[in-house]
Design a protein around this motif. Structure first.
Motif, PDB file in Angstrom:
ATOM      1  N   LEU A   1       6.426   3.406   3.180  1.00 53.01           N
ATOM      2  CA  LEU A   1       5.248   3.318   2.344  1.00 53.01           C
ATOM      3  C   LEU A   1       4.686   4.835   1.826  1.00 53.01           C
ATOM      4  O   LEU A   1       4.014   4.776   1.001  1.00 53.01           O
ATOM      5  N   TRP A   2       5.208   5.715   2.429  1.00 52.21           N
ATOM      6  CA  TRP A   2       5.087   7.201   2.051  1.00 52.21           C
ATOM      7  C   TRP A   2       5.469   7.363   0.572  1.00 52.21           C
ATOM      8  O   TRP A   2       6.605   7.107   0.256  1.00 52.21           O
TER       9      TRP A   2
ATOM     10  N   ASP B   1      -2.798  10.149  10.689  1.00 55.78           N
ATOM     11  CA  ASP B   1      -3.509  10.250   9.792  1.00 55.78           C
ATOM     12  C   ASP B   1      -4.502  11.496   9.973  1.00 55.78           C
ATOM     13  O   ASP B   1      -5.144  12.163   9.117  1.00 55.78           O
TER      14      ASP B   1
ATOM     15  N   PRO C   1       0.694  -1.215   0.087  1.00 57.20           N
ATOM     16  CA  PRO C   1       0.141   0.100  -0.022  1.00 57.20           C
ATOM     17  C   PRO C   1       0.870   1.240   0.029  1.00 57.20           C
ATOM     18  O   PRO C   1       1.995   1.015   0.193  1.00 57.20           O
ATOM     19  N   THR C   2       0.202   2.324  -0.454  1.00 53.36           N
ATOM     20  CA  THR C   2       1.068   3.610  -0.551  1.00 53.36           C
ATOM     21  C   THR C   2       0.380   4.703   0.265  1.00 53.36           C
ATOM     22  O   THR C   2      -0.901   4.616   0.518  1.00 53.36           O
ATOM     23  N   ARG C   3       1.146   5.468   1.057  1.00 56.27           N
ATOM     24  CA  ARG C   3       0.343   6.617   1.872  1.00 56.27           C
ATOM     25  C   ARG C   3       0.829   7.882   1.138  1.00 56.27           C
ATOM     26  O   ARG C   3       1.906   8.132   0.705  1.00 56.27           O
ATOM     27  N   LEU C   4      -0.173   8.641   1.088  1.00 58.63           N
ATOM     28  CA  LEU C   4      -0.161  10.033   0.645  1.00 58.63           C
ATOM     29  C   LEU C   4      -0.371  11.112   1.564  1.00 58.63           C
ATOM     30  O   LEU C   4      -1.446  10.819   2.466  1.00 58.63           O
TER      31      LEU C   4
END
Lengths: 993, 204
Positions: free
Chosen positions: A625-626, A754, A603-606
């Motif tokens: 992951l960012w 978050d 997964p990718t974090r934005l």
């Protein structure tokens, strides 16, 4: 039927009303719906379908199922190419294209067959001999290795991206039934009637198992159809054809692969090619049948030598007569129905029965030679004749005579298919009466077994057992409706166990006698292993490679064990078995991966401001992951050009950087301050409300874990920041401590990473930008908001918490904004900041700035450094204990010779340093691990020179010394001067402005 | 007030996607006010009761079933931790001042989650492809919730009230993962065919 010389005019279970074309090695082959590739090849008279692994001997179809050792083909070409696909399980469809393997230019005519002339030089384990010479050392092996490696392997995978999609599904049921033959269908029926949620998995594309080997249209078909109809009407039963149970795991978890669209040229749009089911069941019934055991004799690998049960399947299921002059060689009764059916189809049949006494009721009307067996098959690319003779008690044949044949069908009995049962590490029992290993249900209370996989040879017994086990499995799952009684089928049965012979290997021929067809392992290889001392079953397996091919020894294991037992003078169970491991049959990596590939590999974090960065030309870099904004290139700029420009602008004007990826943890509760005192090396109980403090955290063993700043929001609430990389680790550690060692502390820790967008404003004009943005909502003057203090304000209508602290060494502020407003606030700051020439900067420039200030980060906080190493001892309280406080004082960690943090300045200023370079004093040889290493490097815009941070033995005492940074991988050396790690504004006047 | 941006705002577009037929409908649900309300063993249940009563809820509830009233939806996510989703911020604003934050800490998490709703005939089949949880109608009824993972990311999934006889699942995902998880979920949904709604619909 014209064009299909071996296809009978009637019979079978194929759809003769439709004909289509498959291609094999460029030749058109006629086929019908219901065919496999193998049945189509046999119907069309194709004898040679492959070449053997080592000797390149011609090979034909040997079996009719997953146990196939010979007919391994490449299905499809291009990006869908699939090597090592058994032709016996490949469902034929219009346009299917397949290719023979291991033969050049073709399997029909293969230049590689010359290796057969050198077979005496290529016995089992021949390559091991190259390890020891001739000559010194490993030179001979390294010479041979090139050729051996090129010849190794079977099939060639494609390197093109897979165009198809795959799915993964989690499934839960009460009873999983594996196998839809008579025992499995019966088990599913019982469990379904009992009210259980049932999944019925069958690897074939038709249901019925051995019932489909009987002549079509009989009682077996009617029984099968009735049971399948009843199952199909039950909403609680899921029938899954084309689904192989490939693995059994702890906790009643099973892995299944469903071939959703493998039988189509292309999957329909949006549909997967295959589906991986991870099934969690309360109980299971294994009804996986049995695999016929081959016989071992000279040239038993010729095309036209086949398993008798498979010949029967090709006859009765596919309507294919595999030969017209047939010799059946058997140790048991199972071949006699086949003999009559072959004769009825027009073949001339001779039965060689190893037993001296064959009942009249079996032999009547047939040409049966009792007490006889095959010594050697003859032929080139197909069997033409067989030498036969009377056998003695040891399987030796003397005085053989030759008879013509074009098909030699063999049966050495049946070995239960118990691979799945064994997967979780269980050892089966040897049943001497059944001449086979069988599962031991006492070891598996939630896995029941029924049918031929338990050694049963009776259809009615299999149906009854299946029904009983299905009902029992349903009861174990808590379903207790009355299942009624099993449905019997009226079929004349011929079991195989009656008086079955135990000798399956015959000597007397001169030719090679194969035990493992796929790996070209001969009985002489087993004997060689025994002579050389590799007598345990594990050693025999690995030395000879028997059982190590794609078929996992399905047709070879028992004969190999039997041979070794004979050589060692032991009974089979004393030799033992090797371990069966998943997968039972080959599975595609795509199915295991599912959607977790490409950009979904993880997964990718934005950040909440990601869209703004993308719209404004940012290049991104992965930070865990960012996806973080790395730099914002202007026209023609490289990353180097950009970060130098951005960093210089921060020092001269003002910059804004997105730091939303920093870990943020809310620490709440009456014991929150006590908790922080324990996890940080410095004191936090004394921190006043409205202030922040930089803190260092250690591991239990005294090494630095992480650092960050924590703000006190109230008497019982703190806002902690961690590094991006360690956020999850720190949070996990906190929860662990509060649930175990510190259960009495009244503390809640919650990740709020978050919840908050975070940005930093830095530079001489940062205060001006911020004040204008906040307006009257907050006074950010130096007096009102001193260094390491916090305040609350409002920007563009959004609430903002402002921390005055600096990572860059400039006057700086970190702003925390509710994430949903993050981009709005960023945009407002950019608009307001235009007057002050506010510009964005990325992580590369941020790194350059912190290196100039000597602030430690990932390169220094690598888990091997202490506070002392990093000159952070001043943050260690002497008044309170904290995690790591004891072990950091270990003698080895106090050694002054340990590498400690220094700065490095490139002597010629222009030559960059390389991170990871080893450090050596001048004048000493470059050998070993040196005296330290470079941890971080950058071009310093402030100094106009290349600098770095490093860990150097006795570093702090060596300031001023010139040393060498040696990049052993890149082959370069840079001379540097050791300096203090802070290159810019060591007094802190800029950040304290 | 500044623009409240969804984590999905630049990623989703309304329309129909995937295989023919529309067995799934996706929409983003407004999170509203999300408050974490917590305490400690031995005292939390007593301290929470009056707060829950004011919200129209009965005690701290069970670990697998949400409590719902016209004011709030409550998930008991840990023995002494509740996640309260309120339709109106003013409802919480009226209650909060009366709470001793030292004994029962409160944390505003109203920006920390994105709620993706998956509804339709294939919703259970979709969820089976995302999480190792038994979503069978009998095993996971309306009102139940679970904390597990999708694509290695911790999420909370709540089965809301059925719509038109079809199951509805609300997936609470961390905001920073939302775009990635949305893409993963909708890719998984392609074989079923789905419709994406971009109008945020109120719902519970």
């Amino acid at each position: 039927m014209s064009g299909q010389p071996n296809r009978l005019a009637a019979g079978g279970r194929i759809d003769r009303g439709a004909t289509f074309t498959v291609r094999f090695d460029g030749h058109d082959i006629a086929a019908h719906p219901g065919d496999t590739l193998a049945s189509a090849l046999l119907a069309n008279g194709v004898r040679v379908v492959g070449r053997s692994f080592k000797y390149h001997r011609p090979r034909g179809v040997f079996s009719s199922g997953v146990e196939e050792p010979n007919a391994l083909v490449q299905k499809h070409s291009g990006p869908r190419a699939e090597p090592n696909a058994p032709a016996t399980t490949a469902e034929a469809f219009d346009g299917l294209e397949a290719f023979g393997q291991n033969g050049w230019p073709s399997v029909a005519f293969d230049m590689g067959a010359v290796s057969g002339f050198f077979s005496r030089l290529l016995p089992a384990g021949f390559y091991y001999k190259t390890f020891v010479g001739p000559g010194q050392g490993t030179a001979f092996w390294m010479f041979c290795e090139r050729f051996i490696r090129r010849a190794a392997g079977m099939g060639r995978p494609t390197e093109a991206p897979d165009p198809d999609a795959y799915e993964k599904v989690n499934a839960f049921c009460d009873v999983l039934v594996i196998g839809a033959g008579p025992a499995g269908l019966s088990a599913a029926l019982a469990a379904g009637r009992a009210g259980a949620r049932v999944m019925l998995a069958e690897q074939d594309f038709v249901l019925g198992g051995s019932l489909n080997d009987e002549p079509a249209g009989g009682a077996g078909d009617r029984w099968r159809d009735e049971v399948v109809a009843e199952l199909g009407a039950m909403a609680n039963v899921k029938i899954m054809p084309r689904t192989t149970a490939f693995g059994a795991y702890d906790g009643e978890v099973y892995g299944l692969i469903e071939r959703v669209t493998d039988h189509l040229a292309e999957p329909p749009a949006h549909q997967p090619r295959q589906r991986y089911w991870q099934v969690r069941t309360k109980a299971a019934v294994m009804a996986t049948g049995a695999i016929e055991r081959p016989l071992v004799f000279g040239n038993n690998d010729l095309p036209g030598v086949m398993l008798a049960g498979s010949v029967r399947r090709y006859l009765n299921r596919f309507g294919v007569l595999c030969g017209r002059k047939v010799v059946l060689c058997t140790t048991n009764d199972s071949v006699y129905p086949l003999a009559r059916e072959l004769a009825a189809a027009g073949a001339a049949v001779t039965v060689l029965d190893t037993r001296k006494d064959v009942p009249i009721v079996l032999a009547a009307g047939l040409n049966v030679l009792a007490g006889h067996a095959a010594a050697e098959a003859h032929g080139g690319k197909a069997v033409r004749a067989v030498s036969i003779g009377a056998i003695d008690a040891n399987g030796h044949i003397g005085g053989a005579r030759r008879i013509d044949c074009d098909l030699l069908a063999v049966s050495g009995g049946f070995a239960p298919t118990l691979h799945l049962w064994s997967h979780p590490g269980r050892r089966p029992l040897y049943d001497a009466a059944r001449l086979a290993f069988v599962p031991d249900e006492r070891q598996t209370p939630l896995l029941k077994c029924a049918g031929a996989c338990t050694g049963d040879d009776s259809l009615s017994a299999s149906i009854d057992a299946g029904f009983a086990k299905g009902a029992e499995a349903a009861r174990l799952a808590g379903q207790t409706h009355n299942a009624g009684a099993a449905q019997r089928v009226d079929i004349k049965e011929t079991g195989w166990l009656r008086d079955a012979g135990s000798v399956t290997a015959f000597t007397g021929g001169k030719a090679k006698a194969f035990v493992d067809l796929q790996h070209d392992v001969k009985t002489s290889d087993i004997a060689l292993a025994h002579r050389e001392g590799y007598v345990s079953v594990e050693h025999m397996k690995r030395y000879t490679t028997t059982g190590m091919a794609t078929d996992q020894g399905k047709t070879s294991n028992l004969n190999a064990l039997s041979k070794m037992a004979e050589l060692r003078g032991l009974a089979i169970p004393q030799v033992g078995t090797t371990t069966f491991r998943p997968p039972y049959t080959g599975i595609a990596f795509g199915a295991i991966v599912g959607h977790e590939t490409g950009h979904h590999f993880r997964p990718t974090r934005l950040s909440p401001m990601h869209d703004w960065h993308a719209a404004n030309g940012a290049k991104f870099i992965d930070a865990g992951l960012w996806e973080r904004a790395w730099y914002y290139p202007q026209a023609g700029e490289s990353v180097r050009d950009a970060y130098i420009r951005e960093a210089a602008h921060v020092r001269s004007a003002a910059g804004i950087v997105d730091v939303s990826s920093l870990g943020k943890i809310a620490v709440q509760g009456p014991d929150a301050a006590e908790f922080l005192d324990r996890v940080y090396t410095n004191a936090f109980k004394s921190l006043k409300v409205g202030r922040l403090r930089y803190g260092v955290m250690l591991r239990d063993d005294g090494f630095v874990l992480d650092d960050g700043a924590t703000a006190r929001l109230s008497e019982t609430e703190f806002a902690m920041s961690t590094t991006t990389a360690n956020a999850a680790k720190v949070m996990s550690n906190f929860e662990h401590l509060l649930q175990t060692a510190w259960r009495s502390l009244k503390v809640q820790v919650t990740s709020v990473s978050d919840q908050w967008a975070a940005l930093a404003l830095a530079g001489p004009r940062a205060r001006a930008v911020l004040q204008k943005a906040c307006g009257a909502s907050c006074d950010v003057s130096a007096a009102a908001l001193p260094n390491m203090a916090l305040a609350y304000g409002e920007i563009a209508g959004a609430p903002v918490r402002i921390h005055r602290m600096s990572y860059s060494g400039e006057l700086a502020y970190e702003l925390f904004i509710p994430a949903g407003f993050g981009q709005s606030v960023w945009e407002a700051l950019m608009t307001i900041g235009a007057e002050f020439d506010l510009r964005p900067y990325g992580t590369e420039a941020m790194g350059a700035l912190r290196i100039e200030k000597g602030h430690v980060a990932g390169g220094e906080l690598d888990g091997r450094t202490t506070m002392k190493d990093l000159a952070l001892e001043r943050f260690a309280s002497a008044k309170k204990p904290f995690i790591g406080s004891v072990l950091r004082k270990r003698e080895a960690l106090e050694d002054t010779a340990r590498p400690s943090l220094v700065g490095l300045a490139s002597i010629d200023r222009a030559t960059p340093l390389k991170s990871g370079s080893l450090l050596f004093s001048e004048g000493i040889p470059v050998a070993g691990h040196g005296e330290g290493h470079v941890t971080s490097t950058t071009f310093s815009p402030a100094l106009g020179a290349h600098v770095g941070l490093a860990l150097l033995a006795r570093g702090q005492a060596r300031v001023g010394e010139v040393i060498r940074c040696v990049d052993l991988l890149g082959g370069s050396t840079v001379r540097c001067r050791v300096v203090a790690p802070c290159f810019v504004d060591p007094e802190g006047a800029r950040q304290n402005a | 007030m500044p623009e409240l941006r969804s984590a999905l705002s630049s990623h989703i577009a309304s329309g129909r996607f995937g295989a023919p037929g529309e067995q799934l409908v996706f929409s983003e649900q407004p999170l509203g006010t999300l408050i974490q309300f917590s305490g400690w063993r031995g005292s939390f249940e007593t301290a929470a009761r009056p707060v829950m009563t004011r919200l129209g809820l009965d005690g701290i509830g069970a670990f697998d079933r949400a409590q719902a009233s016209d004011k709030a939806l409550a998930f008991r996510i840990a023995p002494e931790r509740l996640l309260l989703r309120l339709a109106s911020a003013s409802d919480w604003a009226a209650i909060a001042p009366g709470i001793d934050a030292a004994q029962t800490p409160m944390l505003d998490l109203s920006h920390s989650r994105t709620v993706l709703r998956a509804a339709g005939a294939a919703a259970r089949d979709l969820m089976a492809r995302l999480m190792p949880i038994d979503f069978d109608a009998q095993a996971f009824a309306p009102g139940q919730f679970v904390q597990s993972g999708i694509h290695s990311t911790g999420v909370l999934v709540h089965r809301a009230a059925d719509e038109g006889g079809a199951p509805v699942f609300d997936i609470y995902m961390p905001r920073s993962f939302a775009a990635s998880l949305w893409d993963f979920v909708t890719q998984t949904a392609l074989p079923f065919g789905y419709r994406m709604e971009t109008e945020v619909r109120p719902g519970r």
